[in-house]
Design an enzyme around this catalytic site. Sequence first.
Site, mmCIF file in Angstrom:
data_model
loop_
_atom_site.group_PDB
_atom_site.id
_atom_site.type_symbol
_atom_site.label_atom_id
_atom_site.label_comp_id
_atom_site.label_asym_id
_atom_site.label_seq_id
_atom_site.Cartn_x
_atom_site.Cartn_y
_atom_site.Cartn_z
ATOM 1 N N ARG A 294 0.816 -1.208 0.000
ATOM 2 C CA ARG A 294 0.000 0.000 0.000
ATOM 3 C C ARG A 294 0.853 1.262 0.000
ATOM 4 O O ARG A 294 0.512 2.267 0.611
ATOM 5 C CB ARG A 294 -0.956 0.004 1.197
ATOM 6 C CG ARG A 294 -1.913 -1.169 1.245
ATOM 7 C CD ARG A 294 -2.857 -1.185 0.045
ATOM 8 N NE ARG A 294 -3.730 -2.350 0.111
ATOM 9 C CZ ARG A 294 -3.455 -3.531 -0.436
ATOM 10 N NH1 ARG A 294 -2.313 -3.701 -1.114
ATOM 11 N NH2 ARG A 294 -4.299 -4.534 -0.336
ATOM 12 N N SER B 98 -11.593 -0.447 3.217
ATOM 13 C CA SER B 98 -10.733 -0.751 4.364
ATOM 14 C C SER B 98 -10.203 0.547 4.955
ATOM 15 O O SER B 98 -9.489 1.300 4.275
ATOM 16 C CB SER B 98 -9.570 -1.647 3.937
ATOM 17 O OG SER B 98 -10.053 -2.878 3.435
ATOM 18 N N GLU C 136 -5.539 3.815 6.586
ATOM 19 C CA GLU C 136 -5.264 3.899 5.158
ATOM 20 C C GLU C 136 -5.895 5.163 4.593
ATOM 21 O O GLU C 136 -5.477 5.676 3.556
ATOM 22 C CB GLU C 136 -5.818 2.662 4.448
ATOM 23 C CG GLU C 136 -5.402 2.549 2.997
ATOM 24 C CD GLU C 136 -5.667 1.174 2.407
ATOM 25 O OE1 GLU C 136 -5.376 1.003 1.216
ATOM 26 O OE2 GLU C 136 -6.154 0.290 3.118
#
Length: 602
Positions: free
Chosen positions: A165, A239, A343
């Site tokens: 990520r 998420s 995130e």
Amino acid sequence: MELFEKDKDITGFTTFGIPVKARFFAEYDSADKLVKICRSEEYRENRVLHIGGGSNLLFERDFDGLVLHSGIRGIKTYRKDDDTVYVIAGAGEKWCDLVDYCVDNGIAGVENMAGIPGEVGASPVQNVGAYGVEAGDVIWNVECLDRESLQTVTIPGSECGFAYRDSRFKGEWRDRYIVLRVSFRLRSGSEARNLEYAALQKFAESLGRVPTTAELRDEVLRLRDSKLPDPRRVGSAGSFFVNPVLRKAYYEWECLNFNDSVPSIPRRGTPEYETATHVKVPAGWLIEHAGLRGVRVGGAYVYPDNCLVIANDGTATAADVRDLAKQVADRVLEAFHIALRPEVNFIDTAVKVTVLGSGTSKGVPELLCNCSVCRSEDPRDRRLRASVLVETMGVRLLIDPSPDFRQQALTHDIGRIDAVLITHEHYDHVGGIDDLRPYCFWGALDMYCRADVNEKLHRRLDYCFKDRLYPGVPTFRMHSLENRPFFIKGVKVEPIEVYHGKLPIYGYRIGRFAYVTDAKRIDASEREKLHGLDVLIVNGLRWRDHFAHFTIDEALHLISEVNPRRAYLTHLCHEVGRHDSLAVRLPEGVAPAYDGLHLIVK
């Protein structure tokens, strides 16, 4: 046609569904139009945020700046040989449309990533991934506009620093490049090959054969629909937290000893987190087993079918989401000794400043001193060593980890630091570096300082920079600064060179806020950088002269010259008198700083 829209409602460009407007908004459909925007006054004079599908953004208030959005679309292919197909897509194309295009045209390699929200331009930035495949696995190159030269450049995928990520576009390149198009190196054919993920293996076994790319895409969409809220009905960012990647030693020695049921999941090695030394832990499992399923704050709640999601019931505010996210992170930390990292990016153009310490190198009260200031019961007269915390655009910056940092972090519940700025190497400004250990949880912490300071810190803290590190020591990515503006995760920082006696050191300007400490002289060219400020914090050691620090009168002279709307004196010793008596001696618009002072600079 006007390039810019004013007071644009950009709620539809986000997935949370929380109302938000942008002061200016511009969409471009070509590199030439983007260059024209970059040469405009609206671009030069405002905070700039480039957005895609908005699936990783939480606006905490209306955006007081310029929001850019790519309208560059189109998908085209060309073949290198019978097996290899290159697919080029505009940054403004929806990611799910790219996946469908590939599947429908007999091109394999992205079907595992079906259903990921957002646009193609975000794929190299976020290194999006799902079900065992990441965008970085298949990105061949990225066509970008270089915002410094305003030239189009093509960057090979191998140079993008793809990690879990993460990519260089999220870090050092965040404010350098704007993605225009992305080229993917894929396979010809309709047979799915990436079946390592357990649920996909089970699906293949149920078919009794290798699934086609269309079948795999449809199964991935079914799996996602069973776990994630329907974005047409429920606002969310998908998420919300990243799965923690822990040092293997910490996982085995601390986490498992504390709770031996904490699972880890297989992952491939990356340059920063090697499989042999790190493990990944499922954040959703941690949240669920911390008893947080369905927990809500206002209109925000932990989605019952997937605890990794924070959802909006239609009434949530950004504050609801932020407060719930903090509650989740706090509970997980308490339950499992594991810190969660969002995130989602929290976006706020205001600069929030917390004065962690406002005292000089000895602090106040001074040891062995019995003066009225050192005996004062006014908490504003108790001054730890000088340091500030700055928060803006979702980025949290610490300026100078003083020897009192541990106490400051506990007092102000500092749960995350994105980067550290160092003014100079004197102990009262760097003595708390070792206390940054917990903030290196996610790996090396970015630290920015002058090259000479970098060299001195390497000698003084050599144990942090050895090839073979003792487990648990703090680790840093060191950035040597020159006296010119730079960016930290999209936040512009401008060094201000001042002289601490004869020693050149740096202050820093962020937006309309500047922090200068330990200055005795500032040359005219550097004083120019202090004009147009809303808030200036500057050192004013005492009334009588000092060879290396501004006196209060010298600080007031500087303040009068650069004329900020508000100014605060810091790095104060006990000789200045008690806070209340000093405050009445200062001119209007100037006040003594104190530990715990909170400022908002808009």
